[in-house]
Scaffold this active site. Structure first.
Site, PDB file in Angstrom:
ATOM      1  N   GLY A 165       2.815  -1.276   4.207  1.00 34.41           N
ATOM      2  CA  GLY A 165       2.922   0.144   3.874  1.00 34.41           C
ATOM      3  C   GLY A 165       4.364   0.512   3.588  1.00 34.41           C
ATOM      4  O   GLY A 165       4.882   0.310   2.486  1.00 34.41           O
ATOM      5  N   GLY A 166       5.041   1.052   4.610  1.00 31.88           N
ATOM      6  CA  GLY A 166       6.395   1.587   4.442  1.00 31.88           C
ATOM      7  C   GLY A 166       7.359   0.675   3.707  1.00 31.88           C
ATOM      8  O   GLY A 166       8.086   1.110   2.805  1.00 31.88           O
TER       9      GLY A 166
ATOM     10  N   GLU B 188      -5.542  -5.159  10.410  1.00 29.24           N
ATOM     11  CA  GLU B 188      -4.549  -4.112  10.617  1.00 29.24           C
ATOM     12  C   GLU B 188      -4.819  -3.369  11.923  1.00 29.24           C
ATOM     13  O   GLU B 188      -5.631  -2.431  11.952  1.00 29.24           O
ATOM     14  CB  GLU B 188      -4.609  -3.112   9.455  1.00 29.24           C
ATOM     15  CG  GLU B 188      -4.283  -3.709   8.121  1.00 29.24           C
ATOM     16  CD  GLU B 188      -3.580  -2.704   7.223  1.00 29.24           C
ATOM     17  OE1 GLU B 188      -2.446  -2.978   6.819  1.00 29.24           O
ATOM     18  OE2 GLU B 188      -4.151  -1.627   6.966  1.00 29.24           O
TER      19      GLU B 188
ATOM     20  N   GLU C  62      -6.607   4.745   7.677  1.00 31.97           N
ATOM     21  CA  GLU C  62      -6.364   6.176   7.388  1.00 31.97           C
ATOM     22  C   GLU C  62      -7.585   6.797   6.730  1.00 31.97           C
ATOM     23  O   GLU C  62      -7.891   7.967   6.955  1.00 31.97           O
ATOM     24  CB  GLU C  62      -5.098   6.319   6.535  1.00 31.97           C
ATOM     25  CG  GLU C  62      -3.848   6.038   7.362  1.00 31.97           C
ATOM     26  CD  GLU C  62      -2.670   5.501   6.581  1.00 31.97           C
ATOM     27  OE1 GLU C  62      -2.667   5.571   5.342  1.00 31.97           O
ATOM     28  OE2 GLU C  62      -1.742   4.969   7.233  1.00 31.97           O
TER      29      GLU C  62
ATOM     30  N   GLY D 234       2.309   2.122  10.507  1.00 30.72           N
ATOM     31  CA  GLY D 234       3.232   3.237  10.333  1.00 30.72           C
ATOM     32  C   GLY D 234       3.938   3.654  11.607  1.00 30.72           C
ATOM     33  O   GLY D 234       4.574   4.705  11.665  1.00 30.72           O
TER      34      GLY D 234
ATOM     35  N   ASN E  17       0.885  -1.178   0.000  1.00 30.57           N
ATOM     36  CA  ASN E  17       0.000   0.000   0.000  1.00 30.57           C
ATOM     37  C   ASN E  17       0.914   1.217   0.000  1.00 30.57           C
ATOM     38  O   ASN E  17       1.529   1.526   1.019  1.00 30.57           O
ATOM     39  CB  ASN E  17      -0.887  -0.011   1.250  1.00 30.57           C
ATOM     40  CG  ASN E  17      -1.670   1.287   1.411  1.00 30.57           C
ATOM     41  OD1 ASN E  17      -1.839   2.036   0.443  1.00 30.57           O
ATOM     42  ND2 ASN E  17      -2.127   1.565   2.616  1.00 30.57           N
ATOM     43  N   TRP E  18       0.985   1.847  -1.145  1.00 29.16           N
ATOM     44  CA  TRP E  18       1.928   2.973  -1.268  1.00 29.16           C
ATOM     45  C   TRP E  18       1.415   4.254  -0.615  1.00 29.16           C
ATOM     46  O   TRP E  18       2.147   5.218  -0.504  1.00 29.16           O
ATOM     47  CB  TRP E  18       2.237   3.217  -2.746  1.00 29.16           C
ATOM     48  CG  TRP E  18       3.239   2.257  -3.319  1.00 29.16           C
ATOM     49  CD1 TRP E  18       3.786   1.158  -2.707  1.00 29.16           C
ATOM     50  CD2 TRP E  18       3.826   2.308  -4.620  1.00 29.16           C
ATOM     51  NE1 TRP E  18       4.664   0.533  -3.548  1.00 29.16           N
ATOM     52  CE2 TRP E  18       4.719   1.213  -4.727  1.00 29.16           C
ATOM     53  CE3 TRP E  18       3.692   3.174  -5.718  1.00 29.16           C
ATOM     54  CZ2 TRP E  18       5.462   0.974  -5.878  1.00 29.16           C
ATOM     55  CZ3 TRP E  18       4.427   2.925  -6.869  1.00 29.16           C
ATOM     56  CH2 TRP E  18       5.305   1.837  -6.942  1.00 29.16           C
ATOM     57  N   LYS E  19       0.142   4.280  -0.257  1.00 29.44           N
ATOM     58  CA  LYS E  19      -0.460   5.496   0.337  1.00 29.44           C
ATOM     59  C   LYS E  19      -0.237   6.679  -0.601  1.00 29.44           C
ATOM     60  O   LYS E  19      -0.251   6.508  -1.813  1.00 29.44           O
ATOM     61  CB  LYS E  19       0.114   5.735   1.734  1.00 29.44           C
ATOM     62  CG  LYS E  19       0.154   4.474   2.596  1.00 29.44           C
ATOM     63  CD  LYS E  19       0.395   4.755   4.031  1.00 29.44           C
ATOM     64  CE  LYS E  19       0.609   3.448   4.770  1.00 29.44           C
ATOM     65  NZ  LYS E  19       0.415   3.551   6.192  1.00 29.44           N
TER      66      LYS E  19
ATOM     67  N   SER F  63       3.270  -2.435  10.176  1.00 27.61           N
ATOM     68  CA  SER F  63       4.726  -2.468  10.346  1.00 27.61           C
ATOM     69  C   SER F  63       5.309  -3.852  10.065  1.00 27.61           C
ATOM     70  O   SER F  63       6.288  -4.256  10.696  1.00 27.61           O
ATOM     71  CB  SER F  63       5.128  -1.967  11.739  1.00 27.61           C
ATOM     72  OG  SER F  63       4.680  -0.627  11.920  1.00 27.61           O
TER      73      SER F  63
ATOM     74  N   HIS G 215      -9.325   1.222   4.701  1.00 30.84           N
ATOM     75  CA  HIS G 215      -8.047   1.416   5.396  1.00 30.84           C
ATOM     76  C   HIS G 215      -8.266   2.378   6.573  1.00 30.84           C
ATOM     77  O   HIS G 215      -9.049   3.317   6.490  1.00 30.84           O
ATOM     78  CB  HIS G 215      -7.002   1.982   4.432  1.00 30.84           C
ATOM     79  CG  HIS G 215      -5.620   1.930   5.003  1.00 30.84           C
ATOM     80  ND1 HIS G 215      -5.159   2.873   5.887  1.00 30.84           N
ATOM     81  CD2 HIS G 215      -4.616   1.031   4.840  1.00 30.84           C
ATOM     82  CE1 HIS G 215      -3.922   2.552   6.237  1.00 30.84           C
ATOM     83  NE2 HIS G 215      -3.574   1.442   5.617  1.00 30.84           N
TER      84      HIS G 215
HETATM   85  C1  PEP Z   1      -0.677  -0.011   5.797  1.00 26.32           C
HETATM   86  O1  PEP Z   1      -0.591   1.086   5.262  1.00 26.32           O
HETATM   87  O2  PEP Z   1      -1.654  -0.712   5.587  1.00 26.32           O
HETATM   88  C2  PEP Z   1       0.406  -0.454   6.672  1.00 26.32           C
HETATM   89  C3  PEP Z   1       0.305  -1.624   7.248  1.00 26.32           C
HETATM   90  O3  PEP Z   1       1.458   0.405   6.829  1.00 26.32           O
HETATM   91  P1  PEP Z   1       2.866   0.061   7.544  1.00 26.32           P
HETATM   92  O4  PEP Z   1       3.321  -1.246   6.972  1.00 26.32           O
HETATM   93  O5  PEP Z   1       3.762   1.202   7.151  1.00 26.32           O
HETATM   94  O6  PEP Z   1       2.604  -0.035   8.992  1.00 26.32           O
END
Ligand code: PEP
Length: 257
Positions: free
Chosen positions: A238-239, A171, A101, A177, A13-15, A217, A99
């Site tokens: 994500g990251g 999640e 966010e 994040g 997930n590049w956000k 994460s 999500h």
């Molecule tokens: C996400 O954006 O769904 C996510 C899990 O981010 P991260 O891996 O950065 O925690």
């Protein structure tokens, strides 16, 4: 993971990161770092404006392209929104809905998540439905109730046939994040609970076929042990999906039996 009954799916997930030219460069790099024959499906969910670049760069590779959201109406006066039909015509195969966010910053509710999920599934997209508790909900020991309710409402109107096009991503919001990761046992416990919710609605056999990811994460260092859990069928990343080497290591971690 239990590859006997369900697919393992690693999705990035590049956000709100990456321009189209950066997208081309990163996917070209990933094509050199990802295993040629991964044991899982590999998906990158990218910003709408990067879809064309992602599709072009991913051509001939194992990477499938997804979007990060979809509107529930087919068309009309919804400035700034994108329909499922638009995504399909752009060659998108997956879409994230719900999500945290979107829930936290853009007023997404379980009801609108349900409507977006239905729009995506009805258009033939595979929908990655995100559910997860906030930190204070975990501290109040109501994680099970929160996640069960989110899952049930999001799946209203979804029959067993439609469920084949749904992936669920557990999640925990406190892990997204933040660098904090759920322990392997916490991830397993909630993913198993989600499967129980599915079993109550669709029967155990159907529930056993649904891919349930962990997200929060997940990284090159912790992916292997998280993915070793029976009910953790992949990751929403994500990251670490913005770094070709790290993302490749997570995909490789799904090669374990
Ligand atoms: C996400 O954006 O769904 C996510 C899990 O981010 P991260 O891996 O950065 O925690």
């Amino acid at each position: 993971m239990n590859r006997a009954t369900r697919k393992t799916v690693i999705a990035g997930n590049w956000k709100m990161n990456m321009t189209p030219s950066q997208t081309t460069a990163l996917i070209n790099e990933m094509k050199t770092t990802l295993p040629a024959e991964p044991a899982c499906d590999v998906v990158l969910c990218v910003p709408f404006v990067d879809i064309a670049a992602a599709k072009a760069a991913a051509e001939g590779s194992v990477i499938k392209v997804g979007a990060e959201n979809v509107h529930f109406e087919a068309k009309g006066a919804y400035t700034g929104e994108i329909s499922a039909e638009m995504l399909v015509e752009c060659g998108v195969e997956y879409v994230i809905v719900g999500h945290s966010e979107r829930r936290q910053y853009f007023g997404e509710t379980d009801e609108t998540v349900n409507k977006r999920l239905l729009a995506g599934v009805n258009a033939g997209l595979t929908v990655i439905l995100c559910v997860g508790e906030m930190l204070d909900e975990r501290q109040k020991d109501i994680t099970a109730e929160v996640v069960a309710l989110q899952t049930k409402v999001a799946l209203q109107g979804v029959d067993a046939e439609m469920l084949k096009k749904v992936i669920i991503a557990y999640e925990p919001v406190w892990a997204i994040g933040t660098g904090l990761t759920a322990t392997d046992d916490q991830a397993e416990e909630v993913c198993a609970l989600i499967r129980d919710v599915l079993a109550a609605k669709y029967g155990r056999d159907v529930a056993e076929t649904v891919t349930i990811q962990y997200g929060g994460s997940m990284n090159a260092g912790n992916a292997q042990s998280l993915l070793s859990k029976t009910n953790v069928d992949g990751g929403l990343i994500g990251g670490a999906s913005l770094k070709a080497a790290d993302f490749a290591k997570i995909v490789e971690a799904s090669n374990q039996d």
